[in-house]
Each structure stands twice: as C-alpha cells, then as structure tokens.
Write an enzyme that holds these catalytic residues in place. Structure first.
Site, PDB file in Angstrom:
ATOM      1  N   GLU A 185       0.802  -1.227   0.000  1.00  0.00           N
ATOM      2  CA  GLU A 185       0.000   0.000   0.000  1.00  0.00           C
ATOM      3  C   GLU A 185       0.834   1.276   0.000  1.00  0.00           C
ATOM      4  O   GLU A 185       0.429   2.278  -0.572  1.00  0.00           O
ATOM      5  CB  GLU A 185      -0.947   0.003   1.214  1.00  0.00           C
ATOM      6  CG  GLU A 185      -2.063  -1.019   1.092  1.00  0.00           C
ATOM      7  CD  GLU A 185      -3.008  -0.978   2.279  1.00  0.00           C
ATOM      8  OE1 GLU A 185      -3.446   0.113   2.642  1.00  0.00           O
ATOM      9  OE2 GLU A 185      -3.289  -2.049   2.841  1.00  0.00           O
ATOM     10  N   ASP A 194      -2.477  -4.469   3.566  1.00  0.00           N
ATOM     11  CA  ASP A 194      -2.543  -4.725   5.007  1.00  0.00           C
ATOM     12  C   ASP A 194      -3.429  -5.932   5.338  1.00  0.00           C
ATOM     13  O   ASP A 194      -4.429  -6.189   4.649  1.00  0.00           O
ATOM     14  CB  ASP A 194      -3.068  -3.491   5.741  1.00  0.00           C
ATOM     15  CG  ASP A 194      -2.016  -2.403   5.847  1.00  0.00           C
ATOM     16  OD1 ASP A 194      -0.848  -2.676   5.534  1.00  0.00           O
ATOM     17  OD2 ASP A 194      -2.365  -1.270   6.222  1.00  0.00           O
ATOM     18  N   ASP A 230      -6.074  -6.926   6.883  1.00  0.00           N
ATOM     19  CA  ASP A 230      -7.384  -6.698   7.495  1.00  0.00           C
ATOM     20  C   ASP A 230      -8.425  -6.644   6.384  1.00  0.00           C
ATOM     21  O   ASP A 230      -8.123  -6.867   5.204  1.00  0.00           O
ATOM     22  CB  ASP A 230      -7.391  -5.424   8.340  1.00  0.00           C
ATOM     23  CG  ASP A 230      -6.961  -4.185   7.537  1.00  0.00           C
ATOM     24  OD1 ASP A 230      -6.908  -4.258   6.299  1.00  0.00           O
ATOM     25  OD2 ASP A 230      -6.671  -3.153   8.163  1.00  0.00           O
ATOM     26  N   GLU A 265     -10.025  -4.136   5.018  1.00  0.00           N
ATOM     27  CA  GLU A 265      -9.742  -3.092   4.024  1.00  0.00           C
ATOM     28  C   GLU A 265      -8.629  -3.545   3.088  1.00  0.00           C
ATOM     29  O   GLU A 265      -8.703  -3.346   1.871  1.00  0.00           O
ATOM     30  CB  GLU A 265      -9.354  -1.791   4.734  1.00  0.00           C
ATOM     31  CG  GLU A 265      -9.573  -0.537   3.921  1.00  0.00           C
ATOM     32  CD  GLU A 265     -11.037  -0.194   3.747  1.00  0.00           C
ATOM     33  OE1 GLU A 265     -11.365   0.470   2.748  1.00  0.00           O
ATOM     34  OE2 GLU A 265     -11.860  -0.599   4.588  1.00  0.00           O
ATOM     35  N   TYR A 276       1.670  -5.510  13.232  1.00  0.00           N
ATOM     36  CA  TYR A 276       0.505  -4.807  12.686  1.00  0.00           C
ATOM     37  C   TYR A 276      -0.314  -4.186  13.815  1.00  0.00           C
ATOM     38  O   TYR A 276      -0.583  -4.827  14.834  1.00  0.00           O
ATOM     39  CB  TYR A 276      -0.357  -5.771  11.883  1.00  0.00           C
ATOM     40  CG  TYR A 276      -1.418  -5.072  11.072  1.00  0.00           C
ATOM     41  CD1 TYR A 276      -1.084  -4.084  10.153  1.00  0.00           C
ATOM     42  CD2 TYR A 276      -2.761  -5.403  11.228  1.00  0.00           C
ATOM     43  CE1 TYR A 276      -2.057  -3.434   9.414  1.00  0.00           C
ATOM     44  CE2 TYR A 276      -3.742  -4.770  10.483  1.00  0.00           C
ATOM     45  CZ  TYR A 276      -3.380  -3.782   9.583  1.00  0.00           C
ATOM     46  OH  TYR A 276      -4.352  -3.138   8.849  1.00  0.00           O
ATOM     47  N   ARG A 291      -3.453  -2.789  13.932  1.00  0.00           N
ATOM     48  CA  ARG A 291      -4.916  -2.820  14.027  1.00  0.00           C
ATOM     49  C   ARG A 291      -5.330  -4.226  14.453  1.00  0.00           C
ATOM     50  O   ARG A 291      -5.460  -5.121  13.629  1.00  0.00           O
ATOM     51  CB  ARG A 291      -5.550  -2.422  12.694  1.00  0.00           C
ATOM     52  CG  ARG A 291      -5.268  -0.976  12.315  1.00  0.00           C
ATOM     53  CD  ARG A 291      -5.981  -0.547  11.040  1.00  0.00           C
ATOM     54  NE  ARG A 291      -5.625   0.833  10.726  1.00  0.00           N
ATOM     55  CZ  ARG A 291      -4.638   1.186   9.912  1.00  0.00           C
ATOM     56  NH1 ARG A 291      -3.902   0.244   9.336  1.00  0.00           N
ATOM     57  NH2 ARG A 291      -4.373   2.455   9.669  1.00  0.00           N
ATOM     58  N   HIS A 327      -5.109 -11.142  14.441  1.00  0.00           N
ATOM     59  CA  HIS A 327      -3.683 -10.811  14.458  1.00  0.00           C
ATOM     60  C   HIS A 327      -3.142 -10.890  15.875  1.00  0.00           C
ATOM     61  O   HIS A 327      -3.890 -10.886  16.839  1.00  0.00           O
ATOM     62  CB  HIS A 327      -3.451  -9.393  13.914  1.00  0.00           C
ATOM     63  CG  HIS A 327      -4.112  -9.155  12.602  1.00  0.00           C
ATOM     64  ND1 HIS A 327      -3.730  -9.775  11.458  1.00  0.00           N
ATOM     65  CD2 HIS A 327      -5.152  -8.347  12.261  1.00  0.00           C
ATOM     66  CE1 HIS A 327      -4.501  -9.375  10.450  1.00  0.00           C
ATOM     67  NE2 HIS A 327      -5.372  -8.518  10.924  1.00  0.00           N
TER      68      HIS A 327
END
Length: 734
Positions: free
Chosen positions: A26, A99, A101, A103, A315, A317, A360
C-alpha cells in the site's frame, strides 16, 4: 557477424524469460523495507491505498441489483493502475500484500480483478504481520487465494454506511442546513458525547471541606488527613464546621492509635491492542487517536536503523493479546539475560476480550533487542515515545509480578482520627523495564518508624475548600474505551470515528475533552428523535456482530443489507414529510441593531456555532459575536462577548462597552448566574479537578475566580485587540 547476432538474441531471450515476482503493497515506505529484505528476483511497488473504490460524488449503490456497489478507478490513479498492469504483464508471479485486514483484503480483491485481465501471471494474496526479514520471507512462502468473506464484510460495511449517509444527509439539508452530513457509526458516537455533555451541564457543584494536620517525631515531619470525628466520617460542608473541629482538638494529645501494614501483588498488564494503545498514548503522551495510528503506521512499515531498514512493531490494528511462540522465546531470552530473577518459570498467557476477532497478534516490538535506548537516535521524539510504551508494555507482560507494601497509621487527636499512608515497592518485578509508562502513584513517600501508643508532636492545621466533581467529558482515551466496551466499531475505525466528528465541526476539542457544538447538538436531537432504532448503541453493536458473521461466512451480506434497508428507507420518507423544518427557526430575531445600516440583527447558526448577522444580507455583510452573559460591573449595561488577541488569536471575553468598561475574563461564561452575587459563572479546567463551574467574582465566597494578575494581563490583551479592531474599521471606512 551472424553468429554474434544470434548470441545477442539468445541473451535477450534469456533475460525476458527470467521474469521477476511483483509484490504490491500500500505505501512506498513499506515497499522500500520489503524490497530491502527480498533482494533480486522481486519488484515491490506501492498502490498508494485504494486504486478502485466507490465514487465520492454519488451513492453508487445499485439497490435494484441486490445492493451491488458501482466501483470506479479513483480519480488521479489511472496512470498508476496502468503502470501496475504493465509490471504485472512482465512478471511471472504477482503477490498482493496490502494490510492484513478487511480493508487490505478489499484492496487486494480490486487489484486482482484489474490485473488478471492484463497478465497471465499467477496472482496470489500474501500477508505480513510484521515487516521484518523473517516476517516478509515467511509471508512470501505462504501465498493464498483472496478470502471473499473478508471482502464481503468490507463491502457490506461500505454499502450500509452509504445507504445511511446518503439518505440521512439530504434530510439534514432540507430540514436544518445545507452541506451537513450524517453517518451510521459517527452519529451514535455523537449521541454519546451529547448525552455526557447534558450530564455535565446539569451538574451543580456542592461545597465541602477537608482537614489535614502536620505531625512530627523528632525531625521527621509528615501530614495526615482527618478521616473520623466522634467515631463517624465527618461531613464538612463549610469552613465553620472545620474551624469548630480545630478549636476542639488543637490542644489535645496526639497519639499513634494503630499501625497496619499490607502487601499487595501488582500484576503486569497484557500487551497492547489497538484500543488500549490509543488509550495509553492519550493518557501518557497526550496523543490524539489519529496521531497515534499515524505514528504506529510508520513504525510498522519500516524505519532506517543504521544500515538496516526494519519494521519496529507488528501490525497495529488488532483486538487480540495473543503472542506468537517465536516472540515469546525472543522476549524470555532477553529477560533471562538482563533480569534473570524476574523471568517466570512459564510464559504468561492473556485472554482477549469476549468479542475479539483474534485475527492478528497483539501490538509488540518485532525484535526485543531494539530497546528504546538503542534506537532513539534513529526515531523522531514522537516515534520514540510511542515505541517506548509498546516495548515496555510487551516486555513487562512476560515478567514476574511486582510487590508493594503499604503502611497505614491512625493518629488519635481528642475525638478526631487522622490517617496517613505510604507505599513502597518491596519487589520491582516487571517495573524494572517500565519508564515511559511509569505512574507517579507507585511510591507515595516514607514515614518515620512509629509504634502504637507513641505520642507525637502536632503542627499546623490545613483546612481546604473543595467542590464536588461532575461527570467528566469524553477524551480520546475514554471515547475509544467506551466504543470498545459497547461494541461500536472495530480497531481500524476508532480513530476515524472521532476524526470525522471533529472535521465536520459537530464536536470540538477543549483541554483534550470532546465537546459537542451547537450544530452537533441540533443534529443529534433530530436523528435520535427521528431514528431511535438506528442511532443507538444496541443497533450499531448488532451490525458489527453481523459483519463479523459475514467475515466468517455465516451470513450473506446482501440479505443483511436488505433486512435493514426497507424499513429504514420507509422511515426516512416519513420523517422527510413530517419533520418540521428548522431552517427558518434557526435564524432568531434580536433587539440588536446593525450599526452599519440600521436593520435588525439576526442570530444565525454557522459551522462554528451561533453568531449575529445583519438581516439586510447580502446588501450588508455585518456580523458579530453573540453576547454570552450580562456584564457584571455595577452600572454597566454591556454584554460579554468572545474576542481574540492579535497575533496568536488566543480567545478571551470582554465587555461590549469597552473602553468605558474594562471587565475581562479568560474563562468562557456560561448561561448560569451565581446565587449569591448574581455574577455569571464560568467553566474552568485543571488536571487535578477536571472541568468545574466557578463564579467569576473574586469577592464572592461561593466560588472563586482567577487571580488579579491574570485579569490585568487579559485586560491589556483586550485593549490591544480593541485598538486593532478600531484601526481596521477606520481604515475600511477611509
């Protein structure tokens, strides 16, 4: 010659056959770090987030086609998409490494659809929980297919938010003011903030007093507090009650009545989740949620440490406190080397929250060897502070408990009982690695060696006035904690929820507290009254649970949306017809007359609250601040308004009759008047007491104001500001 040409052609063909593996992440920072680890044979490019997404200018949800969204190439990203398609065409494999997740899975899904038409390369999904050599190489070894269920969960959230936002916003445009907007989750957070504000406004502080006294043994002096009088807890409602007790006991013998010693075990806290990291960063470092996540993103994507580029944290989140066995081995090895006496016999395991997705690991340093001291020269001050609390929290979570001893001494003085306590750490345990996260309350002073029955010397008495504290406004930390506890949003949405409310000016930050604006209060009132089944905590929490079910492939996302939309749309249409428009009623007539044209002034609502504007607009553009309170000076008929100093623009409050009246306040008046002197009350804030109401009259014994030095300084600022305004008006008239 022909032979040389043939050799050259052969070499060129060999180079063409030897294609690289393309990895798409990203951000450029992340790409740079990953490329450093993988070396030759890999090309790492950045997509810069979403390349394909919903348009910003329209809803783009096909309701009649089972709520399918209409995706477009993001404006300004077509060139980048073509470059990635070209790179994919010249690659043997394509790894989509956005990433880990929902999204990120959606970004990978869109890229897959856009690239597979242009290349025959094998396209797979890879994830990196940490941007380290081992983490990246391990991720590349385990390519997988894109998880459609994660994509559907993200799609369902976007579609639901679009349907709510694009139906509620036109309602607000028609009934309140053009340009307003409403969101599904943000509106619930706004409701919580507005309800807390109502509690704050309704609270009336009550006066009470405390009494401390000095005692000494030899040269050792200490202070104790009154806890009982005549066998019961004293209710000291005024100064007279305190003075009466002092009069009764001031000549009495002071004797140690009892000494108690207790030992307490203090357990380390689990490593950070997104929620607890944001709370700790707000409380300890003063960071907003948005700032915390921005810095954490940089630490995750990679930092140059000497000649090595490394992602310093995993990570960021996550809602899990789970730790990998590799990380456990790493931290235990470090503890054994540096604090062997505080290494537990077995690893310490923590349990996650009941509704945690556990996708995670917890947020932790990727390598424990990178201590805060060893990397401080490579990090900015803010990066170092955030990394320090992450490192400390993780390492301490795998160390032995600390132990503290508390000594409590009761001192009899006539019919009064005073008490003093002191704590000290008897065994530091995990506190050996706690620095940035350390608390000032861990050690509370020392006491001299005392025995029961021992007579002490008495000293001065210290009566002190207090006022009861009302409910505290939400801060970033307490808001995030509440959102997590009530199941509103998920780790990736906590910071955006608060940011959106601030960006729309529905909420402002005042002394780090979240305060609803007048506009926010009006919108909240309309939405709650009109859509009580949608703008509430229970519904929002149920939606999050349903999105989790979609992710786990237990619920079809289209069915979830359909069940919600039909009754919601019907209710929107009913409210659009029945809700009385507030557009006309928000402009209130006033007795104020425009000094420029003589027309009456109107009280209007703008994005920053109410203001006065000439009713002759657009012919007359005159505007001014709304009076906040009557001037308390005797004989003055002016009003207190908000003003700003020249230069830094610091806000203060002064009389409209300046320079005849020089009254000044640095504190904002509220529409409540003192019951004793009839001066207005103001709202003050300090770290010790939080927000509290106070009378602005320095001679009033009900509540007290700022000292005269501050008032004098403010008066000077007010004078300078008025002079600047006067000069500006004269220049315009000329």
């Amino acid at each position: 010659m022909a032979e040389k040409t043939a050799k050259k052609t052969s070499k060129t063909a060999g180079k063409e056959n030897k294609k690289n593996t393309l990895i798409i992440v990203e951000s450029p920072a992340k790409a740079k770090t990953i490329e450093h680890y993988l070396g030759t044979g890999y090309t790492v490019k950045a997509s810069m987030g979403h390349l394909i997404d919903l348009p910003k200018s329209r809803m783009a949800i096909q309701i009649d086609k089972n709520f399918e969204p209409e995706y477009i190439t993001v404006r300004g990203r077509a060139k980048l998409l073509k470059e990635l398609q070209k790179d994919a065409k010249n690659s043997s494999h394509v790894f989509l490494a956005s990433d880990p997740d929902r999204e990120g899975e959606a970004i990978a899904w869109h890229l897959n659809n856009a690239l597979k038409e242009k290349t025959t390369a094998d396209i797979k999904r890879v994830v990196f929980n940490e941007i380290t050599a081992n983490g990246v190489k391990e991720g590349v070894k385990h390519p997988r297919e894109i998880y459609e269920s994660l994509v559907n969960a993200q799609k369902a959230r976007r579609v639901l938010d679009r349907l709510v936002g694009y139906n509620l916003s036109p309602l607000l445009w028609k009934k309140v003011k053009n340009g307003l907007s409403a969101g599904r989750v943000q509106s619930v957070a706004l409701r919580l903030i507005c309800e807390r504000e109502k509690e704050v406004e309704d609270f009336i502080p009550e006066e009470y007093w405390s009494l401390d006294a000095d005692f000494s043994k030899g040269k050792n002096k200490f202070t104790a507090q009154l806890v009982q009088y005549k066998g019961v807890k004293p209710e000291l409602k005024n100064k007279d009650a305190v003075n009466e007790i002092i009069k009764e006991i001031q000549n009495c013998e002071c004797k140690v009545l009892d000494i108690k010693e207790t030992e307490k075990t203090v357990r380390p806290k689990p490593p950070f989740t997104t929620s607890t990291l944001q709370q700790a960063a707000a409380n300890r470092l003063g960071f907003t949620s948005r700032k915390t996540m921005q810095i954490a993103q940089r630490l995750y994507e990679g930092v140059q440490i000497g000649s090595t580029r490394v992602g310093l944290i995993t990570y960021m989140r996550t809602d899990s406190v789970r730790i990998s066995q590799t990380a456990i081995n790493d931290v235990r090895e470090w503890i054994e080397k540096n604090f062997p006496e505080d290494l537990p016999a077995e690893k310490i395991e923590y349990s996650s929250e009941k509704n945690a997705q556990d996708a995670h690991e917890a947020i932790r340093p990727t390598y424990v060897k990178y201590t805060p001291d060893s990397v401080k020269e490579y990090l900015t001050r803010e990066e170092l502070r955030l990394y320090s609390i992450i490192w400390e929290r993780f390492v301490s979570s795998q160390m032995n408990n600390a132990k503290s001893k508390t000594s409590s001494v009761d001192i009899q003085v006539g019919d009064a009982l005073f008490r003093v306590s002191a704590s000290r750490l008897s065994h530091k345990g995990f506190y050996n690695v706690i620095k940035t996260l350390s608390s000032k309350e861990e050690i509370t002073g020392n006491l001299p060696a005392l025995k029961a029955g021992e007579v002490l010397s008495s000293g001065s008495f210290y009566p002190e006035q207090h006022f009861t504290q009302g409910p505290a406004r939400y801060t970033d930390a307490s808001m995030v904690k509440t959102l997590q506890e009530k199941g509103i949003g998920r780790p990736s949405t906590y910071a955006p929820i608060i940011s959106v409310l601030l960006d729309r000016y529905y909420v402002t930050r005042n002394n780090k507290q979240l305060v609803p604006t007048m506009l926010g209060k009006i919108i909240c009132k309309i939405l709650i009254e009109s859509f009580p089944d949608v703008i509430n905590v229970q519904f929002t929490s149920e939606v999050e649970n349903n999105l989790d079910k979609v992710e786990q492939d237990e619920l079809v996302w289209n069915n979830m949306i359909a069940d919600f939309f039909e009754p919601f749309k019907k209710r929107v249409e009913e409210v659009m017809e029945s809700q009385e428009s507030l557009k006309g009623t928000l402009d209130e007539p006033t007795d104020e007359v425009c000094e420029k044209c003589g027309r009456p002034m109107l009280k209007k609502l703008g994005r920053f609250g109410y203001f006065l504007a000439c009713s002759g607009f657009p012919e007359c553009h005159n505007t001014k601040s709304v009076p906040l309170a009557k001037c308390p000076r005797k004989g003055c008929d002016g009003y207190i308004v908000a003003r700003k100093t020249k230069g830094r623009g610091k806000e203060f409050y002064g009389c409209t009759n300046y320079p005849e009246c020089t009254f000044i306040s640095h504190f904002k008046p509220i529409d409540v008047y003192c019951p004793k002197c009839n001066w207005f009350l103001v709202e003050k804030y300090d770290k010790k007491n939080g927000s509290y109401k106070s009378c602005i009259n320095p001679d009033c014994d009900y509540l007290h104001s700022a000292d005269e030095a501050v008032a004098a300084e403010a008066a000077g600022e007010f004078a300078r500001a008025n002079k600047a305004d006067k000069e500006s008006k004269e220049a315009k008239n000329e």
